[in-house]
Design a protein around this motif. Structure first.
Motif, short mmCIF file in Angstrom:
data_model
loop_
_atom_site.label_atom_id
_atom_site.label_comp_id
_atom_site.label_asym_id
_atom_site.label_seq_id
_atom_site.Cartn_x
_atom_site.Cartn_y
_atom_site.Cartn_z
N ALA A 42 20.65 37.18 1.92
CA ALA A 42 19.72 36.27 2.13
C ALA A 42 18.83 37.04 3.41
O ALA A 42 19.66 37.32 4.43
CB ALA A 42 19.83 35.08 2.29
N ALA A 43 17.61 37.25 3.18
CA ALA A 43 16.79 37.74 4.39
C ALA A 43 16.09 36.65 5.07
O ALA A 43 15.19 36.18 4.71
CB ALA A 43 15.83 38.86 3.95
N VAL A 44 16.92 36.01 5.97
CA VAL A 44 16.38 34.55 6.47
C VAL A 44 16.43 34.57 8.13
O VAL A 44 16.66 33.70 8.59
CB VAL A 44 16.94 33.42 5.92
CG1 VAL A 44 16.79 33.13 4.34
CG2 VAL A 44 18.59 33.40 6.22
N ILE A 45 16.34 35.66 8.76
CA ILE A 45 16.28 35.98 10.00
C ILE A 45 15.31 35.16 10.73
O ILE A 45 15.56 35.08 12.16
CB ILE A 45 16.51 37.42 10.55
CG1 ILE A 45 15.03 38.08 10.22
CG2 ILE A 45 17.45 38.07 9.87
CD1 ILE A 45 15.03 39.45 10.78
N ASP A 46 14.21 34.70 10.07
CA ASP A 46 13.19 33.94 10.91
C ASP A 46 13.08 32.58 10.51
O ASP A 46 12.43 31.80 10.81
CB ASP A 46 11.99 34.69 10.32
CG ASP A 46 11.66 34.65 8.72
OD1 ASP A 46 12.49 34.60 8.35
OD2 ASP A 46 10.45 34.67 8.54
N LEU A 47 14.38 31.93 9.63
CA LEU A 47 14.20 30.59 9.47
C LEU A 47 15.33 29.92 10.04
O LEU A 47 16.56 30.35 10.22
CB LEU A 47 14.59 30.49 7.77
CG LEU A 47 13.46 31.07 6.95
CD1 LEU A 47 13.75 30.91 5.47
CD2 LEU A 47 12.14 30.49 7.19
N ASP A 48 14.96 28.57 10.59
CA ASP A 48 16.17 27.74 11.26
C ASP A 48 16.47 26.94 10.10
O ASP A 48 17.70 26.24 10.23
CB ASP A 48 15.53 27.10 12.35
CG ASP A 48 14.39 26.25 12.31
OD1 ASP A 48 13.77 26.47 11.12
OD2 ASP A 48 14.03 25.67 13.26
N VAL A 49 15.73 26.44 8.99
CA VAL A 49 16.23 25.83 7.93
C VAL A 49 16.21 26.31 6.64
O VAL A 49 15.14 27.10 6.28
CB VAL A 49 15.22 24.41 7.91
CG1 VAL A 49 15.86 23.57 6.74
CG2 VAL A 49 15.45 23.59 8.94
N VAL A 50 17.44 26.84 5.98
CA VAL A 50 17.49 27.64 4.76
C VAL A 50 17.68 26.39 3.67
O VAL A 50 18.24 25.73 3.64
CB VAL A 50 18.48 28.28 4.94
CG1 VAL A 50 18.86 28.95 3.42
CG2 VAL A 50 18.23 29.56 5.80
N LYS A 51 16.91 26.56 2.61
CA LYS A 51 16.90 25.96 1.15
C LYS A 51 17.47 26.92 0.30
O LYS A 51 16.59 27.83 -0.16
CB LYS A 51 15.78 25.45 0.93
CG LYS A 51 15.13 24.43 2.00
CD LYS A 51 13.90 23.63 1.77
CE LYS A 51 13.55 22.83 2.89
NZ LYS A 51 12.12 22.20 2.72
N ILE A 52 18.63 26.76 -0.41
CA ILE A 52 19.27 27.46 -1.44
C ILE A 52 18.27 27.32 -2.75
O ILE A 52 18.09 26.14 -3.10
CB ILE A 52 20.59 27.28 -1.60
CG1 ILE A 52 21.40 27.39 -0.14
CG2 ILE A 52 21.11 28.08 -2.77
CD1 ILE A 52 21.48 28.75 0.22
N PRO A 53 17.69 28.17 -3.21
CA PRO A 53 16.96 28.12 -4.58
C PRO A 53 17.73 27.36 -5.74
O PRO A 53 19.00 27.49 -5.71
CB PRO A 53 16.56 29.49 -4.87
CG PRO A 53 16.60 30.20 -3.69
CD PRO A 53 17.82 29.76 -2.99
N ASN A 54 16.91 26.85 -6.38
CA ASN A 54 17.35 26.05 -7.80
C ASN A 54 17.86 27.23 -8.73
O ASN A 54 17.51 28.27 -8.70
CB ASN A 54 16.50 25.45 -8.24
CG ASN A 54 16.05 24.15 -7.61
OD1 ASN A 54 16.66 23.44 -6.95
ND2 ASN A 54 14.77 23.49 -7.83
N GLY A 55 19.15 26.79 -9.21
CA GLY A 55 19.57 27.89 -10.21
C GLY A 55 20.64 28.74 -10.03
O GLY A 55 21.39 29.31 -10.48
N ILE A 56 20.84 28.66 -8.52
CA ILE A 56 22.09 29.20 -8.02
C ILE A 56 23.30 28.56 -8.15
O ILE A 56 23.39 27.36 -8.05
CB ILE A 56 21.90 29.61 -6.37
CG1 ILE A 56 20.69 30.32 -6.03
CG2 ILE A 56 23.21 30.06 -5.87
CD1 ILE A 56 20.64 31.68 -6.55
N LYS A 57 24.27 29.10 -8.62
CA LYS A 57 25.75 28.59 -8.79
C LYS A 57 26.86 29.06 -7.67
O LYS A 57 27.67 28.37 -7.73
CB LYS A 57 26.27 29.23 -10.39
CG LYS A 57 25.37 28.74 -11.44
CD LYS A 57 25.55 27.21 -11.72
CE LYS A 57 24.54 26.86 -12.96
NZ LYS A 57 24.40 25.62 -13.24
N ILE A 58 26.50 30.24 -7.44
CA ILE A 58 27.60 30.42 -6.29
C ILE A 58 26.80 30.95 -5.01
O ILE A 58 26.01 31.88 -5.07
CB ILE A 58 28.57 31.65 -6.79
CG1 ILE A 58 29.24 31.12 -8.10
CG2 ILE A 58 29.30 32.13 -5.77
CD1 ILE A 58 29.73 32.32 -9.09
#
Length: 109
Positions: A42-58
């Motif tokens: 995940a490229a989330v270096i600019d986010l303090d809150v991360v929301k895992i997308p729907n459909g992810i199993k692992i």
């Protein structure tokens, strides 16, 4: 193989990843394996809150390893497994919202 490009997200990966490939990019930030719907990176270096997308199993091993930006994670319903060290050394992480669908949490996750 996947070639990573410089930048803060995976927008540049879209030219390498197609629907017929083993991987897909979601929300310009999340690299997902098509075979098992595993969140690889995940490229989330600019986010303090991360929301895992729907459909992810692992959530894959070391997916967010050493991410110093994340303070909070919202795991979507349907995630069944958080692999070893998925959030290891995320020193700013204070809160994880986890659904009942999570059945396995790996070591040092």
């Amino acid at each position: 193989s996947i070639e990573f490009c410089p930048g803060d997200d995976f927008r540049c990966l879209k030219r390498f990843v197609s629907k017929s490939s083993r991987y897909r990019v979601e929300d310009n930030r999340y690299l997902v394996c098509n075979a098992n719907n595993a969140l690889i990176s995940a490229a989330v270096i600019d986010l303090d809150v991360v929301k895992i997308p729907n459909g992810i199993k692992i959530i894959n091993t070391s997916c967010f390893y050493k991410n110093s930006w994340i303070e909070e994670v919202h795991i979507s319903d349907g995630v069944e497994e958080i692999c070893d060290a998925a959030f290891r050394d995320c020193l700013s992480l204070k809160k994880i919202k986890m659904p009942d669908s999570v059945k396995r949490i790996g070591r040092i996750a």
